[in-house]
Design a protein around this motif. Sequence first.
Motif, short mmCIF file in Angstrom:
data_model
loop_
_atom_site.label_atom_id
_atom_site.label_comp_id
_atom_site.label_asym_id
_atom_site.label_seq_id
_atom_site.Cartn_x
_atom_site.Cartn_y
_atom_site.Cartn_z
N GLU A 241 0.70 -1.26 0.16
CA GLU A 241 -0.09 0.08 -0.07
C GLU A 241 0.93 1.16 0.07
N ALA A 242 1.94 1.34 0.87
CA ALA A 242 2.67 2.39 0.78
C ALA A 242 3.39 2.72 -0.47
N ILE A 243 3.52 1.62 -1.24
CA ILE A 243 4.36 1.75 -2.45
C ILE A 243 3.38 2.21 -3.38
N VAL A 244 2.27 1.57 -3.67
CA VAL A 244 1.37 1.94 -4.87
C VAL A 244 0.47 3.09 -4.42
N ARG A 245 0.28 3.56 -3.58
CA ARG A 245 -0.43 4.67 -3.14
C ARG A 245 0.63 5.85 -2.79
N ASP A 246 1.86 5.55 -2.93
CA ASP A 246 2.81 6.60 -2.66
C ASP A 246 2.62 7.30 -1.47
N LYS A 247 2.32 6.42 -0.11
CA LYS A 247 2.05 6.89 1.33
C LYS A 247 3.15 7.75 1.91
N LYS A 248 4.45 7.28 1.49
CA LYS A 248 5.59 7.96 2.25
C LYS A 248 5.61 7.44 3.54
N ARG A 249 5.08 6.30 3.92
CA ARG A 249 5.24 5.93 5.27
C ARG A 249 6.60 5.58 6.03
N LEU A 250 6.77 5.89 7.14
CA LEU A 250 8.09 6.03 7.93
C LEU A 250 8.10 4.55 8.74
N ILE A 251 8.63 3.32 8.22
CA ILE A 251 8.35 2.41 8.81
C ILE A 251 9.69 1.48 8.79
N PRO A 252 9.97 0.68 9.48
CA PRO A 252 11.22 -0.28 9.54
C PRO A 252 11.03 -1.33 8.51
N CYS A 253 12.01 -1.24 7.56
CA CYS A 253 12.06 -2.48 6.49
C CYS A 253 13.64 -2.75 6.50
N ALA A 254 14.07 -3.87 5.90
CA ALA A 254 15.41 -4.44 5.59
C ALA A 254 15.68 -3.56 4.28
N ALA A 255 16.66 -2.61 4.44
CA ALA A 255 16.90 -1.70 3.44
C ALA A 255 18.49 -1.72 3.27
N TYR A 256 18.93 -1.56 2.00
CA TYR A 256 20.28 -1.58 1.61
C TYR A 256 21.20 -0.44 2.36
N CYS A 257 21.86 -0.70 3.25
CA CYS A 257 22.56 0.30 3.99
C CYS A 257 24.06 0.64 3.06
N ASP A 258 24.30 1.84 2.75
CA ASP A 258 25.48 2.26 2.17
C ASP A 258 26.12 3.36 2.96
N LYS A 259 26.67 2.95 3.92
CA LYS A 259 27.51 3.80 5.12
C LYS A 259 26.53 4.36 6.17
N GLN A 260 25.04 3.97 5.73
CA GLN A 260 24.28 4.38 6.84
C GLN A 260 24.46 3.62 7.92
N TYR A 261 24.29 4.26 9.22
CA TYR A 261 24.79 3.73 10.47
C TYR A 261 25.89 2.83 10.60
N GLY A 262 26.99 3.27 9.74
CA GLY A 262 28.19 2.64 9.60
C GLY A 262 28.29 1.24 9.02
N VAL A 263 27.24 1.02 8.30
CA VAL A 263 26.85 -0.36 7.65
C VAL A 263 27.28 -0.14 5.93
N GLY A 264 28.32 -1.11 5.60
CA GLY A 264 28.54 -0.99 4.22
C GLY A 264 28.04 -2.10 3.33
N GLY A 265 26.91 -1.85 2.40
CA GLY A 265 26.72 -2.83 1.44
C GLY A 265 25.90 -4.24 1.91
N TYR A 266 25.17 -4.07 3.09
CA TYR A 266 24.04 -5.19 3.45
C TYR A 266 22.92 -4.37 3.86
N TYR A 267 22.00 -5.29 3.78
CA TYR A 267 20.66 -5.18 3.93
C TYR A 267 20.50 -5.64 5.62
N VAL A 268 19.67 -4.61 6.02
CA VAL A 268 19.59 -4.58 7.56
C VAL A 268 18.25 -3.77 7.95
N GLY A 269 17.75 -4.02 9.05
CA GLY A 269 16.37 -3.46 9.26
C GLY A 269 16.78 -2.07 9.84
N VAL A 270 16.19 -0.96 9.31
CA VAL A 270 16.33 0.48 9.68
C VAL A 270 15.09 1.19 9.31
#
Length: 313
Positions: A241-270
Amino acid sequence: MKRAKITIVGAGNVGATTAHWCAAAELGDIVLLDIPEAGDMPRGKALDLMQASPIFGFDSKVTGTNDYADSKCSDVVVITAGIPRKPGMSRDDLLATNAKIMTAVCEQVKRTSPDAIVIVVSNPLDAMVQQAQKVTGFPPARVIGQAGVLDTARYRTFLAMELGVSVEDVSALLMGGHGDTMVPMPSCTSVGGIPVTSLVKPERLAEIVDRTAKGGAEIVSLLKTGSAYYAPAAATAQMVEAIVRDKKRLIPCAAYCDKQYGVGGYYVGVPVVLGSGGVEKIIELELTDTERAAFTKSVDAVKELVATMAKLV
């Protein structure tokens, strides 16, 4: 304006229930897809769901199939395919078999729906979403793992049960890997705006977090012959729903971190902003020393899982 096209790969309990939630909410037209060995099962479930449409008043079209050609040009592809957990089986036990299944599925998705946003639900989640992005080659923002919404929902449920309040008044956040190393964020957890630490004693809160981390295993042990599907499917439908209705929901997902939180190149819940572009932004929070240590431990577990998968696949 045409409806969104949502393909769900895997017509088992999680996939079929995700189709149910998505259809009832009229999020788009749905393709329920499974392997040829499943025979007419996806067609039967799709027809059954369509026959519910006059009762619930939704016009979403639901199609069951064994052919990826029917999923062509999907806007969102949800991948639930894989063997389910059984009593006594950890998520890691699923790694080798489900990584091979994920590879086969994603090769087809890449061919038939090159512009889709992919939501991975299959376990072990953190490794499976990493494999999905690698095989599809899609931009990391368009390949997302569903775990945080489910884990947070379980956490909120247990907190509401503990305090005897509405689940609607419980706001919470969990980060890190999906499983025993998930990281609770007490500073981001409140009940009706009141910090949870003012309402629940630390030792009891720790017990609730532990139950949340083992929430899937608890249900497996109760069901005996399967794993959770109502809540995982509802969590997935919320992401769709967040995607198809462009809801801009702020929710935790396993996302690819590229230096965010000091994580480089891995998917982790943020925590992320989820919209029509997929992961449109990763929200970086200031972590306490305790939270940072737990998060680092969780990320290390994800890295180990991915490394093991790389040797097996």
